[in-house]
Design a protein around this motif. Structure first.
Motif, PDB file in Angstrom:
ATOM      1  N   THR A 101     -48.716  25.939  34.471  1.00 25.04           N
ATOM      2  CA  THR A 101     -48.336  27.053  35.326  1.00 25.04           C
ATOM      3  C   THR A 101     -49.481  27.308  36.286  1.00 25.04           C
ATOM      4  O   THR A 101     -50.645  27.359  35.866  1.00 25.04           O
ATOM      5  N   LEU A 102     -49.177  27.457  37.569  1.00 24.28           N
ATOM      6  CA  LEU A 102     -50.197  27.763  38.569  1.00 24.28           C
ATOM      7  C   LEU A 102     -50.189  29.259  38.869  1.00 24.28           C
ATOM      8  O   LEU A 102     -49.136  29.827  39.177  1.00 24.28           O
ATOM      9  N   VAL A 103     -51.353  29.881  38.766  1.00 23.17           N
ATOM     10  CA  VAL A 103     -51.522  31.274  39.168  1.00 23.17           C
ATOM     11  C   VAL A 103     -52.539  31.285  40.298  1.00 23.17           C
ATOM     12  O   VAL A 103     -53.661  30.787  40.136  1.00 23.17           O
ATOM     13  N   GLY A 104     -52.159  31.812  41.438  1.00 23.18           N
ATOM     14  CA  GLY A 104     -53.072  31.822  42.579  1.00 23.18           C
ATOM     15  C   GLY A 104     -53.069  33.156  43.282  1.00 23.18           C
ATOM     16  O   GLY A 104     -52.041  33.836  43.373  1.00 23.18           O
ATOM     17  N   HIS A 105     -54.234  33.517  43.789  1.00 18.42           N
ATOM     18  CA  HIS A 105     -54.380  34.762  44.548  1.00 18.42           C
ATOM     19  C   HIS A 105     -54.757  34.428  45.988  1.00 18.42           C
ATOM     20  O   HIS A 105     -55.667  33.635  46.231  1.00 18.42           O
ATOM     21  N   SER A 106     -54.049  35.012  46.940  1.00 16.60           N
ATOM     22  CA  SER A 106     -54.383  34.919  48.355  1.00 16.60           C
ATOM     23  C   SER A 106     -54.480  33.455  48.792  1.00 16.60           C
ATOM     24  O   SER A 106     -53.509  32.713  48.692  1.00 16.60           O
ATOM     25  N   ARG A 107     -55.619  33.004  49.281  1.00 18.04           N
ATOM     26  CA  ARG A 107     -55.764  31.606  49.698  1.00 18.04           C
ATOM     27  C   ARG A 107     -55.428  30.657  48.551  1.00 18.04           C
ATOM     28  O   ARG A 107     -54.848  29.587  48.759  1.00 18.04           O
ATOM     29  N   GLY A 108     -55.791  31.048  47.331  1.00 16.28           N
ATOM     30  CA  GLY A 108     -55.462  30.217  46.174  1.00 16.28           C
ATOM     31  C   GLY A 108     -53.970  30.090  45.961  1.00 16.28           C
ATOM     32  O   GLY A 108     -53.482  29.046  45.521  1.00 16.28           O
ATOM     33  N   ALA A 109     -53.204  31.150  46.274  1.00 13.80           N
ATOM     34  CA  ALA A 109     -51.747  31.071  46.175  1.00 13.80           C
ATOM     35  C   ALA A 109     -51.194  30.087  47.190  1.00 13.80           C
ATOM     36  O   ALA A 109     -50.275  29.313  46.894  1.00 13.80           O
ATOM     37  N   ASN A 110     -51.749  30.089  48.406  1.00 12.22           N
ATOM     38  CA  ASN A 110     -51.320  29.127  49.426  1.00 12.22           C
ATOM     39  C   ASN A 110     -51.623  27.701  48.990  1.00 12.22           C
ATOM     40  O   ASN A 110     -50.791  26.799  49.161  1.00 12.22           O
ATOM     41  N   ILE A 111     -52.805  27.490  48.440  1.00 12.49           N
ATOM     42  CA  ILE A 111     -53.188  26.161  47.948  1.00 12.49           C
ATOM     43  C   ILE A 111     -52.222  25.715  46.852  1.00 12.49           C
ATOM     44  O   ILE A 111     -51.747  24.573  46.833  1.00 12.49           O
ATOM     45  N   ASN A 112     -51.914  26.619  45.930  1.00  8.15           N
ATOM     46  CA  ASN A 112     -51.027  26.268  44.815  1.00  8.15           C
ATOM     47  C   ASN A 112     -49.629  25.896  45.292  1.00  8.15           C
ATOM     48  O   ASN A 112     -48.990  24.999  44.731  1.00  8.15           O
ATOM     49  N   SER A 113     -49.133  26.593  46.310  1.00  6.07           N
ATOM     50  CA  SER A 113     -47.804  26.257  46.824  1.00  6.07           C
ATOM     51  C   SER A 113     -47.785  24.850  47.400  1.00  6.07           C
ATOM     52  O   SER A 113     -46.808  24.100  47.210  1.00  6.07           O
ATOM     53  N   LEU A 114     -48.840  24.461  48.091  1.00  3.61           N
ATOM     54  CA  LEU A 114     -48.919  23.100  48.608  1.00  3.61           C
ATOM     55  C   LEU A 114     -48.953  22.092  47.462  1.00  3.61           C
ATOM     56  O   LEU A 114     -48.267  21.059  47.504  1.00  3.61           O
ATOM     57  N   PHE A 115     -49.746  22.381  46.433  1.00  8.56           N
ATOM     58  CA  PHE A 115     -49.841  21.460  45.293  1.00  8.56           C
ATOM     59  C   PHE A 115     -48.486  21.344  44.591  1.00  8.56           C
ATOM     60  O   PHE A 115     -48.025  20.239  44.277  1.00  8.56           O
ATOM     61  N   ALA A 116     -47.848  22.487  44.333  1.00 12.01           N
ATOM     62  CA  ALA A 116     -46.576  22.474  43.608  1.00 12.01           C
ATOM     63  C   ALA A 116     -45.489  21.760  44.401  1.00 12.01           C
ATOM     64  O   ALA A 116     -44.651  21.048  43.827  1.00 12.01           O
ATOM     65  N   ALA A 117     -45.481  21.932  45.722  1.00  9.53           N
ATOM     66  CA  ALA A 117     -44.483  21.252  46.553  1.00  9.53           C
ATOM     67  C   ALA A 117     -44.683  19.744  46.515  1.00  9.53           C
ATOM     68  O   ALA A 117     -43.713  18.980  46.471  1.00  9.53           O
ATOM     69  N   ALA A 118     -45.954  19.314  46.510  1.00  9.00           N
ATOM     70  CA  ALA A 118     -46.251  17.884  46.543  1.00  9.00           C
ATOM     71  C   ALA A 118     -46.215  17.230  45.166  1.00  9.00           C
ATOM     72  O   ALA A 118     -45.981  16.020  45.056  1.00  9.00           O
ATOM     73  N   GLN A 119     -46.434  18.029  44.108  1.00  6.56           N
ATOM     74  CA  GLN A 119     -46.490  17.498  42.747  1.00  6.56           C
ATOM     75  C   GLN A 119     -45.583  18.322  41.824  1.00  6.56           C
ATOM     76  O   GLN A 119     -46.043  18.865  40.807  1.00  6.56           O
ATOM     77  N   PRO A 120     -44.312  18.425  42.116  1.00  8.37           N
ATOM     78  CA  PRO A 120     -43.435  19.307  41.328  1.00  8.37           C
ATOM     79  C   PRO A 120     -43.310  18.887  39.875  1.00  8.37           C
ATOM     80  O   PRO A 120     -43.035  19.736  39.008  1.00  8.37           O
ATOM     81  N   ASN A 121     -43.533  17.616  39.582  1.00 11.08           N
ATOM     82  CA  ASN A 121     -43.442  17.135  38.199  1.00 11.08           C
ATOM     83  C   ASN A 121     -44.595  17.620  37.340  1.00 11.08           C
ATOM     84  O   ASN A 121     -44.547  17.497  36.108  1.00 11.08           O
ATOM     85  N   ARG A 122     -45.624  18.198  37.951  1.00  8.89           N
ATOM     86  CA  ARG A 122     -46.803  18.651  37.212  1.00  8.89           C
ATOM     87  C   ARG A 122     -46.858  20.169  37.066  1.00  8.89           C
ATOM     88  O   ARG A 122     -47.796  20.692  36.456  1.00  8.89           O
ATOM     89  N   VAL A 123     -45.876  20.872  37.632  1.00  8.50           N
ATOM     90  CA  VAL A 123     -45.923  22.339  37.668  1.00  8.50           C
ATOM     91  C   VAL A 123     -44.616  22.903  37.122  1.00  8.50           C
ATOM     92  O   VAL A 123     -43.542  22.597  37.632  1.00  8.50           O
TER      93      VAL A 123
END
Length: 294
Positions: A101-123
């Motif tokens: 599970t990815l938990v992100g705040h502010s810039r970290g939330a933006n980073i996590n959305s990019l990661f989850a979109a690109a690596q959906p099998n890992r999130v």
């Protein structure tokens, strides 16, 4: 959970692609895997209130590169939103986490959305605090963005790190910039280092420079469509939505484009997760969401 009951985090360092990433961790080693990423100019202590409240979770909060106790990137490198993504994947491998599970705040939330979109099998779920995706730029902004990137980077590379006469000086300065004193006090220890001339910031000054590229609206929409896992987006009523129109538009887009999206508004400022009451509200919402969705 009262402040004096807060368990001390475990401290770890990870060597990922030649960079040392520092982290703080809470919870049982066999708990639900949760990777937490902080906002701009913050660090892992941003989760000192929320992390231990996520019961039965193994929460690993990173100092992203160039911030907190983690390494600065090499002189020829950059701090675009996507620059930490390969190391995040490497950390999941190192931890032996197939999914998290990815938990992100502010810039970290933006980073996590990019990661989850690109690596959906890992999130298996995305929890975004007071942000979700970056504010897009116009299609025609590419030249201006590149110009700012070149000029800002050269300027910040030669700029001395900010210095303070004391930790109290840092706390006061940060408190004057839309941060509560409580937030500034929570973040000071990992944000500055003592030198013979006082205290200076640890963060890489290049983080103040423009990114080389920024996402356009169609690209942001493509990211939202690719968030196929459950997404919980928690907004603070006195956080980013109080300062800019983009959060409302991002939420509207997510409601229409992301397959499984929920939004929640809570009282608090941009760092509501650092307030004990706010952290408890957020933890309760996250645990309920994960129980229902994963």
């Amino acid at each position: 959970m009262k402040d004096h009951d807060q368990p001390s985090p475990q401290k770890h360092c990870w060597s990922l692609d030649g960079l040392t990433y520092a982290s703080l961790a809470w919870g049982p080693a066999d708990g639900r895997p949760v990777l937490a990423t902080h906002g701009w100019m913050d660090h892992a202590d941003s989760f000192r209130e929320l992390g231990p409240r996520l019961t039965d979770c193994r929460v690993v909060a990173l100092d992203l590169s160039g911030q907190g106790l983690s390494d600065h990137r090499s002189p020829d490198a950059t701090y675009n939103l996507w620059d930490d993504l390969p190391q995040m994947a490497a950390l999941l491998d190192t931890l032996g986490w197939e999914k998290c599970t990815l938990v992100g705040h502010s810039r970290g939330a933006n980073i996590n959305s990019l990661f989850a979109a690109a690596q959906p099998n890992r999130v298996n779920a995305v929890i975004a605090l007071d942000a979700l995706v970056p504010d897009p730029v116009a299609d025609t902004a590419v030249v201006d963005t590149l110009r700012a990137f070149i000029e800002d980077t050269r300027q910040q590379t030669t700029r001395p790190r900010r210095s303070f006469t004391s930790k109290e000086d840092y706390i006061t300065r940060r408190s004057e910039r839309r941060n509560s004193r409580q937030t500034a006090e929570a973040l000071v220890d990992r944000a500055v280092v003592e030198t013979p001339d006082g205290f200076r910031t640890r963060a890489d000054a290049r983080l103040f420079a423009s990114s080389a590229m920024k996402l356009t609206r169609p690209q942001v929409e493509a990211v939202l469509r690719s968030l196929t896992m459950p997404v919980l987006n928690i907004w603070a009523d006195k956080g980013l939505p109080a300062y800019t129109d983009w959060p409302a538009e991002a939420r509207r887009l997510a409601e229409s484009l992301a397959p499984d999206y929920e939004a929640l508004e809570i009282p608090g400022d941009h760092h509501a997760h650092l307030d004990p009451a706010g952290a408890q509200r957020i933890a309760t919402a996250i645990l309920d969401f994960l129980a229902r969705k994963t």
